[in-house]
Design an enzyme around this catalytic site. Sequence first.
Site, PDB file in Angstrom:
ATOM      1  N   ASP A 284     -22.511  32.163 -30.451  1.00  0.00           N
ATOM      2  CA  ASP A 284     -22.424  32.199 -28.986  1.00  0.00           C
ATOM      3  C   ASP A 284     -21.334  33.175 -28.538  1.00  0.00           C
ATOM      4  O   ASP A 284     -20.361  33.399 -29.256  1.00  0.00           O
ATOM      5  CB  ASP A 284     -22.103  30.778 -28.479  1.00  0.00           C
TER       6      ASP A 284
ATOM      7  N   ASN B  96     -33.898  29.628 -24.400  1.00  0.00           N
ATOM      8  CA  ASN B  96     -33.496  31.004 -24.081  1.00  0.00           C
ATOM      9  C   ASN B  96     -34.576  31.809 -23.320  1.00  0.00           C
ATOM     10  O   ASN B  96     -34.288  32.867 -22.767  1.00  0.00           O
ATOM     11  CB  ASN B  96     -33.094  31.771 -25.347  1.00  0.00           C
TER      12      ASN B  96
HETATM   13  C1  FPP Z   1     -25.690  33.505 -27.432  1.00  0.00           C
HETATM   14  O1  FPP Z   1     -24.760  34.306 -26.731  1.00  0.00           O
HETATM   15  C2  FPP Z   1     -26.461  34.331 -28.297  1.00  0.00           C
HETATM   16  C3  FPP Z   1     -27.834  34.441 -28.281  1.00  0.00           C
HETATM   17  C4  FPP Z   1     -28.694  33.710 -27.342  1.00  0.00           C
HETATM   18  C5  FPP Z   1     -28.513  35.355 -29.183  1.00  0.00           C
HETATM   19  C6  FPP Z   1     -28.035  35.332 -30.607  1.00  0.00           C
HETATM   20  C7  FPP Z   1     -28.456  36.578 -31.201  1.00  0.00           C
HETATM   21  C8  FPP Z   1     -27.706  37.378 -31.969  1.00  0.00           C
HETATM   22  C9  FPP Z   1     -26.351  37.085 -32.445  1.00  0.00           C
HETATM   23  C10 FPP Z   1     -28.196  38.677 -32.364  1.00  0.00           C
HETATM   24  C11 FPP Z   1     -29.272  38.787 -33.300  1.00  0.00           C
HETATM   25  C12 FPP Z   1     -29.403  37.909 -34.447  1.00  0.00           C
HETATM   26  C13 FPP Z   1     -30.171  38.265 -35.475  1.00  0.00           C
HETATM   27  C14 FPP Z   1     -30.531  37.319 -36.525  1.00  0.00           C
HETATM   28  C15 FPP Z   1     -30.672  39.624 -35.587  1.00  0.00           C
HETATM   29  P1  FPP Z   1     -24.824  34.304 -25.159  1.00  0.00           P
HETATM   30  O2  FPP Z   1     -25.721  35.412 -24.733  1.00  0.00           O
HETATM   31  O3  FPP Z   1     -25.239  32.963 -24.667  1.00  0.00           O
HETATM   32  O4  FPP Z   1     -23.344  34.606 -24.780  1.00  0.00           O
HETATM   33  P2  FPP Z   1     -22.596  34.098 -23.478  1.00  0.00           P
HETATM   34  O5  FPP Z   1     -22.509  32.597 -23.591  1.00  0.00           O
HETATM   35  O6  FPP Z   1     -21.284  34.770 -23.589  1.00  0.00           O
HETATM   36  O7  FPP Z   1     -23.393  34.554 -22.305  1.00  0.00           O
END
Ligand code: FPP
Length: 243
Positions: free
Chosen positions: A21, A69
Site C-alpha cells: 500500500d 479496486n
Molecule cells: C495500493 O496503493 C496499491 C495497489 C492497489 C496496487 C498494487 C500494485 C503494485 C505494487 C504494482 C504492481 C504489482 C505487480 C505484481 C506487478 P494505493 O494506490 O492504494 O496507495 P495510496 O493508499 O497511497 O493511494
Amino acid sequence: MPKDPHSDLPAGPRHVAIIMDGNGRWAQARGRPRLFGHHAGARRVREVVEACPDYGVKYLTIFAFSTENWKRTQVEVAGLMSLFRRYISKEARALDEEGVRVRFIGDRVRLDPKLIKLMDSLEDLTKNNEKVHLTIALNYGGRDEVARATKRLAQDVADGKLLPEDVDEETLPKYLDTQVLPDPDLVIRTSGEARISNFLLWQSAYSEYEFIDTLWPDFTAAELGRLCQGFGNRDRRFGAVKI
Ligand code: FPP
C-alpha cells in the site's frame, strides 16, 4: 537472524504475505500521477522476491489488485491492468531463471483474456521451480474467495461427491484459491494503515501482523530482513498455553 535449532534455515517466517500500500501517496508526494507510484511499486517486487531465500522465506504472497479496486477511476484501473501485462511479459524470464514459481489467486472472470493468457503462461513456465513460491493476488478478495469456494463445495455436495457431515476445517481450504499453499506466518502492510482489507481472511487466522509506515515504493529487502528477524523473536502459541 537466529537459526532454527532443528534446521539450517533462519527461524523466520516461511510464508510472508504483503499488502503493498502507499503507491498513490508516494506519487502524490512527488507531484506525479498515481500510476507513477504503481510503476515504482512494481519495481520493488523483484528486489523483495530475490531477497526471500536470504531470510528463509519460501512463500511470498502479494496483493496486487483487490475485488474492490475496480472502484478506482477507469484511467487507474486500465493503467494497472496494462502494468500487470507488461510486468508479466518483462519479468517472466528473470523470475524463471531465479527459480521462482509463480501462481495467481483471485477471480479471473473479470480479467482481460490477454492478461489471463499471460498469467497462464507464466504459471506454466515456472511450474517446476521451487526456490521461492510467489503468489500474486489479482482481482482477489478474501470474502469473494470464500464465497466461490463455498459454491464449489456446495456443488460437490449436490453431486453426491461430498457429505455435509464431512465438511470441516480441513475440507474448506481445499476449495480456496490458495489450496496447496501453507497459511501465511507473517502479514505485512505498508503505508501506515492498520487494516487487512479483505486479504487472506481464512488463511491469516493465526498470522502475525506488521503494520509499517514505509510506503510500498520505498520498501527494501533490508526492511523485509528486519521484519523477518522480529518475527523470529515472537512467541507464537496458536491459542495454546506454553508449558
Ligand atoms: C495500493 O496503493 C496499491 C495497489 C492497489 C496496487 C498494487 C500494485 C503494485 C505494487 C504494482 C504492481 C504489482 C505487480 C505484481 C506487478 P494505493 O494506490 O492504494 O496507495 P495510496 O493508499 O497511497 O493511494
